[in-house]
Design an enzyme around this catalytic site. Structure first.
Site, PDB file in Angstrom:
ATOM      1  N   CYS A 138       0.598  -1.090   0.098  1.00 29.24           N
ATOM      2  CA  CYS A 138       0.093  -0.073  -0.074  1.00 29.24           C
ATOM      3  C   CYS A 138       0.903   1.334   0.007  1.00 29.24           C
ATOM      4  O   CYS A 138       1.382   1.624   0.992  1.00 29.24           O
ATOM      5  CB  CYS A 138      -0.972   0.159   1.295  1.00 29.24           C
ATOM      6  SG  CYS A 138      -2.017   1.519   1.336  1.00 29.24           S
ATOM      7  N   CYS A 141      -0.564   4.138   2.224  1.00 34.00           N
ATOM      8  CA  CYS A 141      -0.290   3.836   3.629  1.00 34.00           C
ATOM      9  C   CYS A 141       1.119   4.189   4.274  1.00 34.00           C
ATOM     10  O   CYS A 141       1.321   4.864   5.086  1.00 34.00           O
ATOM     11  CB  CYS A 141      -0.823   2.309   3.844  1.00 34.00           C
ATOM     12  SG  CYS A 141      -2.012   1.855   3.462  1.00 34.00           S
ATOM     13  N   ASP A 142       2.113   3.539   3.082  1.00 33.97           N
ATOM     14  CA  ASP A 142       3.368   3.647   3.788  1.00 33.97           C
ATOM     15  C   ASP A 142       4.302   4.511   3.017  1.00 33.97           C
ATOM     16  O   ASP A 142       5.636   4.558   3.392  1.00 33.97           O
ATOM     17  CB  ASP A 142       3.802   2.309   3.764  1.00 33.97           C
ATOM     18  CG  ASP A 142       3.118   1.193   4.621  1.00 33.97           C
ATOM     19  OD1 ASP A 142       2.514   1.737   5.540  1.00 33.97           O
ATOM     20  OD2 ASP A 142       2.846   0.181   4.258  1.00 33.97           O
TER      21      ASP A 142
END
Length: 312
Positions: A138, A141-142
């Site tokens: 992701c 997300c990261d």
């Protein structure tokens, strides 16, 4: 005294991604009682998607923003939403009995499977060990954890190319490792990526293992599919986009899956079981996009209404 939890609905929709939310909108607008069940926040994979440029009506929109707007539309006619991973489904005459990991037991006249799919794993040494320590699925997300770093993206499709471009906001360099000799991503995305000075594409290359220092990723071991040579590449993180697997474990006992686990439906989104439908990324379909998921959901919502109405 606490209000008693409602457990019986006209329709339960397993999954609150674009397909599930659209089905909820259509079914609730037809005056059916509707519950959406999801293992996480509404929106599904929209929440893991940065910028969307191929959904009609939105020249460019952030995934989480689109999820919020879809949810507001889906619930405006009374459809409800609850957390829970479905663990079991049983057919009891015309009723469908749905059990979740929260201990809830719901019944419904109709069931819509919209549980979607998850990122496929590489299945190589080090992948599980370094998950969350440099291995990610992701970018949204990261990605921000890798400012000024060198990242590897594994894959050659739309997700790999688009998420790789997103990562260039943070990383100094993004190397896309493609096991074939060409990309499968849309031409527009390919052109943008190839014009991005922070991106490079390395073809005919497979990742054979992910390596690290015990605390974090330090690189990958590779295999050249053309020459047969093995190599190694240093990197601070590895983002994997090699396809999807259906989230259908809870439905294996219903005999509606193909040998890969995708749900089989007809052109009206119906399975071979009366009152059981499937839509979106969980279905055996040639295209898995927001637009096709929404189309599936609209058709299923209408078909669910017809099915429930005929039971009266």
């Amino acid at each position: 005294m606490a209000e008693e939890k409602k457990l019986n609905y006209d329709v339960v929709i397993v999954g609150a991604g674009p397909a599930g939310m659209t089905a909820a909108l259509y079914a609730s607008r037809a005056n059916l009682s509707v519950l959406m069940l999801d293992r996480g926040i509404y929106g599904g994979n929209l929440n893991n998607t940065a910028t969307i440029e191929n959904y009609t009506g939105f020249p460019s929109v952030e995934g989480p923003d689109l999820a919020k707007q879809m949810y507001e539309g889906a619930t405006q006619f009374g459809a409800e939403y609850a957390y829970g991973t479905v663990t079991n489904v049983q057919m009891d005459g015309e009723l469908k009995k749905i059990t979740t990991d929260m201990g809830d037991k719901f019944t419904a006249k109709a069931l819509v499977i919209a549980s979607g799919s998850d990122q496929k794993k590489l299945g190589v040494p080090g992948e599980e060990e370094y998950s969350g320590k440099g291995v990610s699925y992701c970018a949204v997300c990261d990605g921000a954890f890798f400012k000024g770093k060198h990242l590897i993206v594994v894959g050659g499709g739309d997700s790999a190319v688009e998420e790789g471009m997103y990562l260039t906001q943070f990383a100094d360099k993004v190397s896309v490792l493609v096991r074939r000799d060409h990309l499968r991503a849309a031409a527009v995305a390919q052109e943008k990526a190839k014009n991005n000075s922070k991106m490079e594409f390395i073809f005919n290359t497979s990742v054979t293992s992910i390596i690290g220092d015990g605390q974090k990723v330090t690189g990958v071991k590779t295999h050249d599919n053309k020459t047969g040579e093995d190599g190694e590449m240093s990197a601070d993180g590895v983002f994997i986009y090699i396809g999807n697997v259906p989230l259908t474990t809870a439905f294996r006992g219903l005999d509606i899956l193909d040998d890969q686990g995708w749900v089989i439906t007809d052109d009206k989104m119906a399975t071979k079981l009366p009152g059981v439908f499937a839509i979106g990324d969980v279905r055996e379909t040639p295209l898995r996009q927001i637009a096709t998921a929404v189309g599936d959901g609209a058709l299923a919502g209408q078909e669910v209404f017809k099915y429930v109405d005929n039971l009266k």
